[in-house]
Design a protein around this motif. Structure first.
Motif, PDB file in Angstrom:
ATOM      1  N   GLY A  73     -30.489-120.686  45.094  1.00 28.16           N
ATOM      2  CA  GLY A  73     -29.305-121.516  44.669  1.00 28.16           C
ATOM      3  C   GLY A  73     -28.399-121.094  45.713  1.00 28.16           C
ATOM      4  O   GLY A  73     -28.396-120.141  46.661  1.00 28.16           O
ATOM      5  N   LEU A  74     -27.165-121.661  45.465  1.00 27.85           N
ATOM      6  CA  LEU A  74     -25.818-121.433  46.335  1.00 27.85           C
ATOM      7  C   LEU A  74     -24.873-120.717  45.352  1.00 27.85           C
ATOM      8  O   LEU A  74     -24.541-120.984  44.174  1.00 27.85           O
ATOM      9  N   ARG A  75     -24.237-119.527  45.783  1.00 32.39           N
ATOM     10  CA  ARG A  75     -22.961-118.675  45.181  1.00 32.39           C
ATOM     11  C   ARG A  75     -22.031-118.869  46.056  1.00 32.39           C
ATOM     12  O   ARG A  75     -21.996-118.639  47.241  1.00 32.39           O
ATOM     13  N   LEU A  76     -21.019-119.340  45.570  1.00 34.96           N
ATOM     14  CA  LEU A  76     -19.744-119.417  46.149  1.00 34.96           C
ATOM     15  C   LEU A  76     -18.710-118.669  45.598  1.00 34.96           C
ATOM     16  O   LEU A  76     -18.825-118.541  44.364  1.00 34.96           O
ATOM     17  N   ILE A  77     -17.770-117.852  46.231  1.00 36.11           N
ATOM     18  CA  ILE A  77     -16.935-116.681  45.836  1.00 36.11           C
ATOM     19  C   ILE A  77     -15.528-117.410  46.607  1.00 36.11           C
ATOM     20  O   ILE A  77     -15.589-117.065  47.791  1.00 36.11           O
ATOM     21  N   PHE A  78     -14.718-117.642  45.777  1.00 33.30           N
ATOM     22  CA  PHE A  78     -13.250-117.645  46.298  1.00 33.30           C
ATOM     23  C   PHE A  78     -12.378-116.697  45.783  1.00 33.30           C
ATOM     24  O   PHE A  78     -12.247-116.261  44.726  1.00 33.30           O
ATOM     25  N   ALA A  79     -11.595-116.130  46.501  1.00 32.40           N
ATOM     26  CA  ALA A  79     -10.854-115.085  46.428  1.00 32.40           C
ATOM     27  C   ALA A  79      -9.368-115.324  47.052  1.00 32.40           C
ATOM     28  O   ALA A  79      -9.290-115.529  48.362  1.00 32.40           O
ATOM     29  N   ASP A  80      -8.315-114.889  46.319  1.00 37.71           N
ATOM     30  CA  ASP A  80      -6.921-115.129  46.974  1.00 37.71           C
ATOM     31  C   ASP A  80      -6.358-113.730  46.220  1.00 37.71           C
ATOM     32  O   ASP A  80      -6.573-113.143  45.358  1.00 37.71           O
ATOM     33  N   SER A  81      -5.080-113.508  47.022  1.00 35.14           N
ATOM     34  CA  SER A  81      -4.160-112.355  46.529  1.00 35.14           C
ATOM     35  C   SER A  81      -2.933-113.228  46.025  1.00 35.14           C
ATOM     36  O   SER A  81      -1.814-112.699  45.854  1.00 35.14           O
ATOM     37  N   GLY A  82      -2.847-114.072  45.325  1.00 40.63           N
ATOM     38  CA  GLY A  82      -1.710-114.980  45.037  1.00 40.63           C
ATOM     39  C   GLY A  82      -1.226-114.461  43.570  1.00 40.63           C
ATOM     40  O   GLY A  82      -1.578-113.295  43.260  1.00 40.63           O
ATOM     41  N   PRO A  83      -0.507-115.335  43.008  1.00 35.84           N
ATOM     42  CA  PRO A  83       0.121-114.793  41.716  1.00 35.84           C
ATOM     43  C   PRO A  83      -0.628-114.747  40.514  1.00 35.84           C
ATOM     44  O   PRO A  83      -0.315-113.983  39.691  1.00 35.84           O
ATOM     45  N   GLY A  84      -2.014-115.044  40.594  1.00 34.18           N
ATOM     46  CA  GLY A  84      -2.880-115.100  39.519  1.00 34.18           C
ATOM     47  C   GLY A  84      -2.804-116.146  38.401  1.00 34.18           C
ATOM     48  O   GLY A  84      -1.777-116.766  38.630  1.00 34.18           O
ATOM     49  N   ILE A  85      -3.477-115.906  37.294  1.00 29.11           N
ATOM     50  CA  ILE A  85      -3.390-116.766  36.297  1.00 29.11           C
ATOM     51  C   ILE A  85      -3.250-116.144  34.988  1.00 29.11           C
ATOM     52  O   ILE A  85      -3.903-115.371  34.626  1.00 29.11           O
ATOM     53  N   ALA A  86      -1.976-116.724  34.275  1.00 33.77           N
ATOM     54  CA  ALA A  86      -1.474-115.792  33.109  1.00 33.77           C
ATOM     55  C   ALA A  86      -2.563-115.866  32.116  1.00 33.77           C
ATOM     56  O   ALA A  86      -2.972-114.843  31.238  1.00 33.77           O
ATOM     57  N   ASN A  87      -3.074-117.030  31.920  1.00 31.42           N
ATOM     58  CA  ASN A  87      -3.719-117.380  30.837  1.00 31.42           C
ATOM     59  C   ASN A  87      -5.182-118.380  31.323  1.00 31.42           C
ATOM     60  O   ASN A  87      -4.982-119.632  31.565  1.00 31.42           O
ATOM     61  N   VAL A  88      -6.203-117.502  31.591  1.00 33.53           N
ATOM     62  CA  VAL A  88      -7.315-118.194  31.949  1.00 33.53           C
ATOM     63  C   VAL A  88      -7.803-119.294  31.154  1.00 33.53           C
ATOM     64  O   VAL A  88      -8.079-120.475  31.434  1.00 33.53           O
ATOM     65  N   GLU A  89      -7.902-119.124  29.850  1.00 30.35           N
ATOM     66  CA  GLU A  89      -8.541-119.995  28.933  1.00 30.35           C
ATOM     67  C   GLU A  89      -7.552-121.212  28.976  1.00 30.35           C
ATOM     68  O   GLU A  89      -8.243-122.394  29.068  1.00 30.35           O
ATOM     69  N   SER A  90      -6.529-121.217  29.220  1.00 26.81           N
ATOM     70  CA  SER A  90      -5.650-122.407  29.021  1.00 26.81           C
ATOM     71  C   SER A  90      -5.881-123.126  30.190  1.00 26.81           C
ATOM     72  O   SER A  90      -5.810-124.401  30.342  1.00 26.81           O
ATOM     73  N   ALA A  91      -5.950-122.619  31.317  1.00 24.54           N
ATOM     74  CA  ALA A  91      -6.148-122.924  32.687  1.00 24.54           C
ATOM     75  C   ALA A  91      -7.300-123.774  32.968  1.00 24.54           C
ATOM     76  O   ALA A  91      -7.521-124.697  33.752  1.00 24.54           O
ATOM     77  N   MET A  92      -8.440-123.383  32.086  1.00 24.72           N
ATOM     78  CA  MET A  92      -9.641-124.014  31.915  1.00 24.72           C
ATOM     79  C   MET A  92      -9.776-125.423  31.417  1.00 24.72           C
ATOM     80  O   MET A  92     -10.537-126.287  31.469  1.00 24.72           O
ATOM     81  N   GLN A  93      -8.659-125.743  30.942  1.00 25.60           N
ATOM     82  CA  GLN A  93      -8.518-126.986  29.856  1.00 25.60           C
ATOM     83  C   GLN A  93      -8.060-128.106  30.766  1.00 25.60           C
ATOM     84  O   GLN A  93      -7.431-128.137  31.487  1.00 25.60           O
ATOM     85  N   ASP A  94      -9.112-129.293  30.563  1.00 29.05           N
ATOM     86  CA  ASP A  94      -8.560-130.258  31.163  1.00 29.05           C
ATOM     87  C   ASP A  94      -6.986-130.741  31.060  1.00 29.05           C
ATOM     88  O   ASP A  94      -6.606-130.515  29.705  1.00 29.05           O
ATOM     89  N   GLY A  95      -6.364-131.058  31.915  1.00 30.69           N
ATOM     90  CA  GLY A  95      -5.085-131.571  31.868  1.00 30.69           C
ATOM     91  C   GLY A  95      -4.078-130.539  32.076  1.00 30.69           C
ATOM     92  O   GLY A  95      -2.708-130.596  32.381  1.00 30.69           O
ATOM     93  N   PHE A  96      -4.372-129.175  32.211  1.00 30.79           N
ATOM     94  CA  PHE A  96      -3.585-128.075  32.636  1.00 30.79           C
ATOM     95  C   PHE A  96      -3.514-128.273  34.042  1.00 30.79           C
ATOM     96  O   PHE A  96      -4.212-128.253  34.851  1.00 30.79           O
ATOM     97  N   THR A  97      -1.894-128.018  34.205  1.00 30.04           N
ATOM     98  CA  THR A  97      -1.815-127.927  35.879  1.00 30.04           C
ATOM     99  C   THR A  97      -0.447-127.291  35.946  1.00 30.04           C
ATOM    100  O   THR A  97       0.606-127.495  35.063  1.00 30.04           O
ATOM    101  N   THR A  98      -0.502-126.621  37.156  1.00 29.36           N
ATOM    102  CA  THR A  98       0.935-126.207  37.519  1.00 29.36           C
ATOM    103  C   THR A  98       1.438-126.595  38.752  1.00 29.36           C
ATOM    104  O   THR A  98       2.475-126.198  39.226  1.00 29.36           O
ATOM    105  N   GLY A  99       0.466-127.319  39.218  1.00 31.30           N
ATOM    106  CA  GLY A  99       0.850-127.929  40.843  1.00 31.30           C
ATOM    107  C   GLY A  99       1.070-129.379  40.618  1.00 31.30           C
ATOM    108  O   GLY A  99       1.227-130.180  41.647  1.00 31.30           O
ATOM    109  N   GLY A 100       1.380-130.063  39.723  1.00 33.27           N
ATOM    110  CA  GLY A 100       1.569-131.587  39.511  1.00 33.27           C
ATOM    111  C   GLY A 100       0.279-132.389  39.752  1.00 33.27           C
ATOM    112  O   GLY A 100       0.392-133.747  39.722  1.00 33.27           O
TER     113      GLY A 100
END
Length: 135
Positions: A73-100
Protein backbone atom coordinates in the motif's frame (compact mmCIF):
# COMPACT_ATOMS: atom_id res chain seq x y z
CA UNK A 1 5.83 -2.68 8.29
CA UNK A 2 8.51 -2.64 5.60
CA UNK A 3 9.16 0.45 3.47
CA UNK A 4 10.03 -0.48 -0.12
CA UNK A 5 10.40 3.02 -1.54
CA UNK A 6 9.99 6.57 -0.30
CA UNK A 7 10.19 10.21 -1.27
CA UNK A 8 10.06 13.27 0.95
CA UNK A 9 8.65 16.49 -0.45
CA UNK A 10 8.48 19.98 0.98
CA UNK A 11 5.02 21.56 1.13
CA UNK A 12 5.79 25.27 1.16
CA UNK A 13 3.94 26.63 -1.91
CA UNK A 14 0.81 25.82 -3.89
CA UNK A 15 3.01 24.20 -6.56
CA UNK A 16 4.20 21.73 -3.91
CA UNK A 17 0.62 20.50 -3.43
CA UNK A 18 0.58 19.66 -7.15
CA UNK A 19 3.94 17.84 -6.80
CA UNK A 20 2.57 15.77 -3.90
CA UNK A 21 -0.48 14.83 -5.94
CA UNK A 22 1.65 13.82 -8.95
CA UNK A 23 4.05 11.75 -6.82
CA UNK A 24 1.20 9.95 -5.05
CA UNK A 25 -0.42 9.13 -8.40
CA UNK A 26 2.90 7.81 -9.73
CA UNK A 27 3.44 5.57 -6.67
CA UNK A 28 -0.20 4.37 -6.81
CA UNK A 29 0.22 3.36 -10.45
CA UNK A 30 3.51 1.65 -9.67
CA UNK A 31 1.96 -0.66 -7.06
CA UNK A 32 -1.13 -1.34 -9.17
CA UNK A 33 -3.86 0.40 -7.21
CA UNK A 34 -7.20 0.35 -9.03
CA UNK A 35 -8.33 3.58 -10.68
CA UNK A 36 -10.86 4.09 -7.87
CA UNK A 37 -8.20 3.61 -5.18
CA UNK A 38 -5.80 5.87 -7.08
CA UNK A 39 -8.43 8.60 -7.15
CA UNK A 40 -9.16 8.16 -3.43
CA UNK A 41 -5.54 8.34 -2.29
CA UNK A 42 -4.67 11.24 -4.62
CA UNK A 43 -7.72 13.19 -3.42
CA UNK A 44 -6.84 12.54 0.23
CA UNK A 45 -3.22 13.55 -0.42
CA UNK A 46 -4.32 16.75 -2.10
CA UNK A 47 -6.55 17.70 0.85
CA UNK A 48 -3.87 16.93 3.42
CA UNK A 49 -1.10 18.70 1.50
CA UNK A 50 -3.34 21.75 1.19
CA UNK A 51 -4.09 21.64 4.93
CA UNK A 52 -0.35 21.38 5.64
CA UNK A 53 0.23 24.51 3.58
CA UNK A 54 -2.79 26.63 4.51
CA UNK A 55 -3.38 25.72 8.16
CA UNK A 56 0.07 24.45 9.17
CA UNK A 57 2.09 27.15 7.44
CA UNK A 58 3.91 24.54 5.36
CA UNK A 59 5.71 21.34 6.21
CA UNK A 60 6.73 18.01 4.72
CA UNK A 61 5.04 15.11 2.98
CA UNK A 62 6.55 11.62 3.07
CA UNK A 63 5.21 9.18 0.46
CA UNK A 64 6.06 5.51 0.97
CA UNK A 65 5.33 2.19 -0.67
CA UNK A 66 4.90 -0.15 2.28
CA UNK A 67 4.39 -3.87 2.80
CA UNK A 68 2.79 -5.58 5.76
CA UNK A 69 1.48 -9.14 6.16
CA UNK A 70 1.68 -9.85 2.44
CA UNK A 71 -0.11 -6.71 1.30
CA UNK A 72 1.21 -3.52 -0.30
CA UNK A 73 0.00 0.00 0.00
CA UNK A 74 0.84 3.66 0.16
CA UNK A 75 1.57 5.40 3.44
CA UNK A 76 1.49 9.18 3.35
CA UNK A 77 2.73 11.25 6.27
CA UNK A 78 2.07 14.99 6.46
CA UNK A 79 3.85 16.99 9.16
CA UNK A 80 3.81 20.67 10.01
CA UNK A 81 4.91 22.85 12.91
CA UNK A 82 1.89 25.11 12.73
CA UNK A 83 -0.60 26.09 15.42
CA UNK A 84 -1.99 22.56 15.79
CA UNK A 85 -5.61 21.54 16.20
CA UNK A 86 -7.23 22.30 19.54
CA UNK A 87 -9.99 19.70 19.15
CA UNK A 88 -9.20 16.94 16.65
CA UNK A 89 -12.59 15.27 17.12
CA UNK A 90 -14.42 18.47 16.11
CA UNK A 91 -12.02 19.07 13.24
CA UNK A 92 -12.88 15.62 11.83
CA UNK A 93 -16.57 16.47 11.50
CA UNK A 94 -17.92 17.53 8.13
CA UNK A 95 -18.61 21.24 8.01
CA UNK A 96 -15.85 22.15 10.49
CA UNK A 97 -13.61 24.81 9.01
CA UNK A 98 -11.23 27.46 10.23
CA UNK A 99 -10.24 28.67 6.80
CA UNK A 100 -13.50 29.52 5.07
CA UNK A 101 -13.48 26.31 3.02
CA UNK A 102 -16.11 23.60 2.81
CA UNK A 103 -14.83 21.82 5.88
CA UNK A 104 -14.51 18.45 4.13
CA UNK A 105 -10.70 18.12 4.40
CA UNK A 106 -9.86 15.91 7.38
CA UNK A 107 -13.09 13.91 7.53
CA UNK A 108 -13.08 13.44 3.77
CA UNK A 109 -9.44 12.35 3.77
CA UNK A 110 -10.22 9.84 6.52
CA UNK A 111 -13.09 8.33 4.51
CA UNK A 112 -10.78 7.96 1.50
CA UNK A 113 -8.14 6.08 3.53
CA UNK A 114 -7.93 2.64 5.09
CA UNK A 115 -6.01 3.95 8.11
CA UNK A 116 -5.90 7.51 9.43
CA UNK A 117 -4.03 8.25 12.66
CA UNK A 118 -3.70 11.95 13.48
CA UNK A 119 -1.68 13.64 16.21
CA UNK A 120 -1.98 17.33 16.99
CA UNK A 121 -1.32 19.61 19.93
CA UNK A 122 -2.10 23.32 20.08
CA UNK A 123 1.15 25.17 19.43
CA UNK A 124 3.01 21.99 18.46
CA UNK A 125 1.89 21.23 14.91
CA UNK A 126 0.07 18.33 13.33
CA UNK A 127 1.09 14.89 12.07
CA UNK A 128 -1.37 13.02 9.82
CA UNK A 129 -0.62 9.53 8.51
CA UNK A 130 -2.84 7.76 6.01
CA UNK A 131 -2.55 4.34 4.43
CA UNK A 132 -4.36 3.08 1.35
CA UNK A 133 -3.90 -0.68 0.93
CA UNK A 134 -4.01 -2.38 -2.45
CA UNK A 135 -7.25 -4.27 -3.04
Amino acid sequence: MITEKMIELQVLRQEDVVSVRQSVRSFALEIGLSLIDQTKVVTAASELARNTLVHGGGGQALIEVVQERGRRGLRLIFADSGPGIANVESAMQDGFTTGGGLGLGLGGAKRLSNEFPIESQPGAGTLVTIIRWKG
